[in-house]
Design an enzyme around this catalytic site. Structure first.
Site, short mmCIF file in Angstrom:
data_model
loop_
_atom_site.label_atom_id
_atom_site.label_comp_id
_atom_site.label_asym_id
_atom_site.label_seq_id
_atom_site.Cartn_x
_atom_site.Cartn_y
_atom_site.Cartn_z
N SER A 1 1.04 -1.03 -0.08
CA SER A 1 0.04 -0.16 0.00
C SER A 1 0.91 1.21 0.00
CB SER A 1 -0.89 -0.04 1.20
OG SER A 1 -1.95 0.76 1.01
N GLU B 1 -1.27 -3.17 -8.43
CA GLU B 1 -2.69 -3.55 -7.56
C GLU B 1 -3.00 -2.45 -7.13
OE1 GLU B 1 -3.39 -3.64 -3.94
OE2 GLU B 1 -1.54 -2.82 -3.60
N HIS C 1 -4.35 -5.77 -1.91
CA HIS C 1 -5.47 -5.55 -0.90
C HIS C 1 -6.45 -6.52 -0.76
CE1 HIS C 1 -3.48 -1.24 -1.17
NE2 HIS C 1 -3.88 -0.93 0.01
#
Length: 331
Positions: free
Chosen positions: A138, A232, A297
């Site tokens: 992230s 992603e 995620h």
């Protein structure tokens, strides 16, 4: 003297006496972990939310069950609600974790936002002179790419402690992570869905799409020539994903890569169908693409060694790591 300059690393940091293993692309492999090793948990990004405290405690207990000793450096609260602490305190915590020789790994507590604010102050020589495992995803993508790759040290795109503590989708995923970090076992081929055939090999580089594009045009953006790019993201509407893909296309980045591996994106059928169209449109026809791989995620977030050699097989629909990601632990 400002806090950014207060902890400059030595110009010629002493090399460790151990023989450092090197990847095919010339990056240093940090040592694998052993029982008794100290591992730092850090918050370079967002604050720990009340709902996540139990998850953090669970992951710390898991690390202890592996024989590791999690440690941290306390910080005060930030005036800005989206940051874990002030830029200075988050920098000092990262500096402590990276420059303390007894600490053998640095794990992100959670994502959110904020790592990019302190990135210019993090010295690659702290990591290059004493390679240790960086792990997170992230917002931590900024650290893996902007610090880890600049130091030319392999990092791990993998779960944060909060996401780890919430429980992995499969018990085998926890064992898989432990075996990677402590036994240096090569991650097995990740199985996905073929979006375009062909086979490409190169250095595995990537992370959260939003952070990859945020670094574009800065000195922290990695060299993607011949790379296997993995991407992603979460909570991004389709038009914003398209805008980021177009930004990568217009910059020429997607012309450079040898393959594209896609992890978690929203699983709504219409989103997935349109995403495939947009990805195929943005990338050259020669680029193999494997999608819906178990990282990011989503329900599963298997670890990927950033900087290791990988093979993107669009024919078989797999992403394969083809070299050991870590060095043998210090004896």
């Amino acid at each position: 003297m400002g806090w950014e300059q207060a902890f400059k690393a030595p110009e010629n940091p002493e090399e460790d006496s151990m023989e450092k293993a090197i990847t095919k692309a010339g990056l240093l492999k940090p040592p694998s972990l052993r029982a008794g090793d100290l591992v730092a948990f850090v918050s370079p990004s967002g604050p720990l939310r009340k709902k996540d405290r139990q998850s953090l405690e669970a992951s710390l207990e898991l690390l202890k069950s592996w024989g590791l000793e999690p440690v941290s450096r306390k910080m005060g609260r930030a005036a800005l609600p989206f940051l874990a602490a002030t830029d200075e305190e988050r920098f000092l915590q990262m500096k402590w974790a990276l420059s303390s020789p007894e600490i053998r790994a640095v794990f992100a507590v959670r994502g959110g936002y904020g790592a990019i604010r302190i990135l210019p102050s993090l010295e690659p020589n702290w990591l290059r002179g004493d390679p240790k495992i960086l792990m997170g995803f992230s917002d931590f993508t900024a650290v893996l790419l902007g610090l880890g790759l600049r130091a030319r040290v392999v990092g791990i795109h993998g779960p944060t402690l909060v996401s780890m503590g919430k429980g992995m989708a499969h018990q085998s995923d926890t064992s898989f992570l432990r075996e990677l970090l402590m036994e240096n076992k090569i991650p097995g081929p990740l199985e996905g869905e073929t979006w375009r055939g062909g086979v490409g090999e190169g250095t595995l580089i990537g992370g959260c799409l939003s952070l990859v594009t945020a670094l574009l045009g800065t000195r922290f953006f990695p060299d993607l020539r011949g790379a296997i790019l993995f991407l992603e993201d979460v909570n991004e509407p389709l038009y914003r994903v398209d805008r980021m893909l177009q930004q990568l296309r217009l910059s020429g980045v997607l012309e450079m890569i040898s393959g594209l591996a896609l992890g978690h994106f929203p699983e709504v059928p219409s989103f997935r169908r349109h995403l495939k169209e947009l990805v195929l449109e943005a990338t050259p026809h020669r680029i193999p693409i494997v999608a819906r791989l178990p990282f990011g995620h989503g329900e599963r977030n298997l670890p990927l060694p950033v900087g290791c050699w990988a093979r993107c097989d669009g024919k078989e629909g797999i992403l394969e790591i083809v070299e050991e990601p870590l060095a043998r632990g210090l004896g």
